[in-house]
Structure formats: structure tokens, C-alpha cells
Design a protein around this motif. Sequence first.
Motif, short mmCIF file in Angstrom:
data_model
loop_
_atom_site.label_atom_id
_atom_site.label_comp_id
_atom_site.label_asym_id
_atom_site.label_seq_id
_atom_site.Cartn_x
_atom_site.Cartn_y
_atom_site.Cartn_z
N PRO A 278 0.81 -1.22 0.00
CA PRO A 278 0.00 0.00 0.00
C PRO A 278 0.84 1.27 0.00
O PRO A 278 2.00 1.25 0.43
CB PRO A 278 -0.80 -0.11 1.31
CG PRO A 278 0.12 -0.87 2.21
CD PRO A 278 0.82 -1.88 1.32
N ASN B 115 -5.39 -4.52 0.94
CA ASN B 115 -5.65 -4.13 -0.45
C ASN B 115 -7.01 -3.45 -0.58
O ASN B 115 -7.16 -2.49 -1.35
CB ASN B 115 -5.60 -5.34 -1.37
CG ASN B 115 -4.20 -5.87 -1.59
OD1 ASN B 115 -3.99 -7.08 -1.65
ND2 ASN B 115 -3.21 -5.00 -1.70
N LEU C 298 -1.05 3.74 4.87
CA LEU C 298 -1.94 2.59 5.00
C LEU C 298 -1.18 1.41 5.62
O LEU C 298 -0.13 1.01 5.12
CB LEU C 298 -2.49 2.17 3.64
CG LEU C 298 -3.61 3.05 3.08
CD1 LEU C 298 -3.85 2.71 1.62
CD2 LEU C 298 -4.89 2.89 3.88
N ASN D 80 -6.72 0.04 0.63
CA ASN D 80 -6.05 0.81 -0.42
C ASN D 80 -7.06 1.24 -1.48
O ASN D 80 -7.16 2.43 -1.84
CB ASN D 80 -4.95 -0.06 -1.03
CG ASN D 80 -4.05 0.65 -2.02
OD1 ASN D 80 -3.01 0.11 -2.39
ND2 ASN D 80 -4.41 1.83 -2.49
#
Length: 262
Positions: free
Chosen positions: A114, A214, A118, A217
Motif C-alpha cells: 500500500p 488491499n 496505510l 487501499n
Amino acid sequence: MKISNTKNIVFITGAFVSNESWNEWIPYFESKGYSSIAPPWPHKDAPAEVLRNRHPDSEIASNRLQGLIDYYVGIIGQLKVKPILIGHSIGGLLVQLLLQRGLGIAGIAIHSVPPQGLITFKWSFLKAGWGPLGFFTSTKKSYLMSFKEWQYAFTNGMSLEQQKASYYQLAIPESKLIVRDTITNVAKVDFNKPHAPLLLLSGSDDHTIPASLNYANYSKYNHSNSVTDYKEFKGRNHFVLGQPTWKENADYILDWISKVIH
């Protein structure tokens, strides 16, 4: 939203692995009409076994994220048209950073590290990442995952034979500095900025980059007029490019490309 067609793909390798990770992907995408390249990172243009035998490698250890960004900017600049960018792990982060510069007509980030800011405190992420960060060790020496670390961080859930073969074929030394740079301003993304179509893929079994990271993100991207998509695949670990299911991921990407590019 669709944009003008291109037939160039730049595959962007992640950390700790040879660019030969894309050896099956390149001919597959070329069979679909895409001219594809997967350049090795600086100081890594050699077979995995050779690079492991050089470890610790001070040249590899000197690699930095900004230098890697500049390296891919130079490669893309030599192409006649903007390419589609497909990256894995830190390569996925590079895809996001290069799209910020307008250097791709579309991007696919596979199990992406990321951007800055994050993070997750999930145990698997912390366990897989602690060694490569190399805190309290010299940054003048490269870092090479042990086979045991490789089993946990990349190939969990695979047979011992597959784990051994993949380690021998692809595991290489890495720069601790590049790993550390991913949590600095060099890895910063402006999530409000318009960008080319972006697809983020995750895997339910990835210890290194959990699917939840993810998804976080993906959720950060806010520009309503930019295409941003997300897909989680069941059973995928961080070795997703080399798992027997790799072609299912590739086909999903090809189908997505056909929807956002004409």
C-alpha cells in the motif's frame, strides 16, 4: 469510461523475486496481442541462483524506491505509446505511483504494497514484513529470505515440492532500504487526484499483503470520475503469479482491460 487502445504492457516485478516471475505471463499476454516486457530491477539482471550466490550484495542493497520510480519512468519514456502497467507487491505500489504521473493508460496492482499511510496490525503482515525491514541490521547488506520465511511469506498452502522449486527459481536478495521507503513520502499517493483506470487484486490467503489491506487501499481512492475497481480471489497467496491458478487471474485482468480500453 473507455480510452484509446494500446498494445504495450510493462510488467513490474515486486521485491525478493526475480523478474522471471512473469515468464508465463508474458507469452500468455503476447498470445492475446499485447507486446510485453518485464525489466529486471537495477543490479538484478542475472538468474536467481547467481544473485543468491552474490549475497550479501552491496549494489542491490543500495537500491531505493525513488531510484526505482525513476528507472521505470525512463523505460516508459522509451516506448512510443503509454503502456498498461501491471505490477505485483511493491510493483503494484509502483503502478499506483506511476499512474499518479500519468505514465500509464491503465494499471493493475496485484497484491500491492500500500501507499504511505496505510497499514494493518494483522499478525501475518507484521510477521512476514519484520525481517525484510531489517531494523537493527546494516542497510549496506542485502536481505535474503530464508526458505522458512519464503514458505510463510510467499508460498503458504502450497506443497513442499512447489515451495522448494519456487524458492530455487525465483528468490533473490533485496534492499532493506526499498522496503523501508514504502512507508515514507516517496510512496505517497494523492487519492483525490484523477487517474487512469486502476484495478486492485487481492488474495484471501496472502500473509504478506492481507486482502483487507488491499481493500483499504482501494477504498482510499476518491475521484468519482476515475475508474477504480477491486477483486479478491480465494486461495491466492503472495506467490499468486506462479500459483497453478495464475491464468484465472490473468484472464480476469484481460477481461477488465477490454472493458476500460477499446
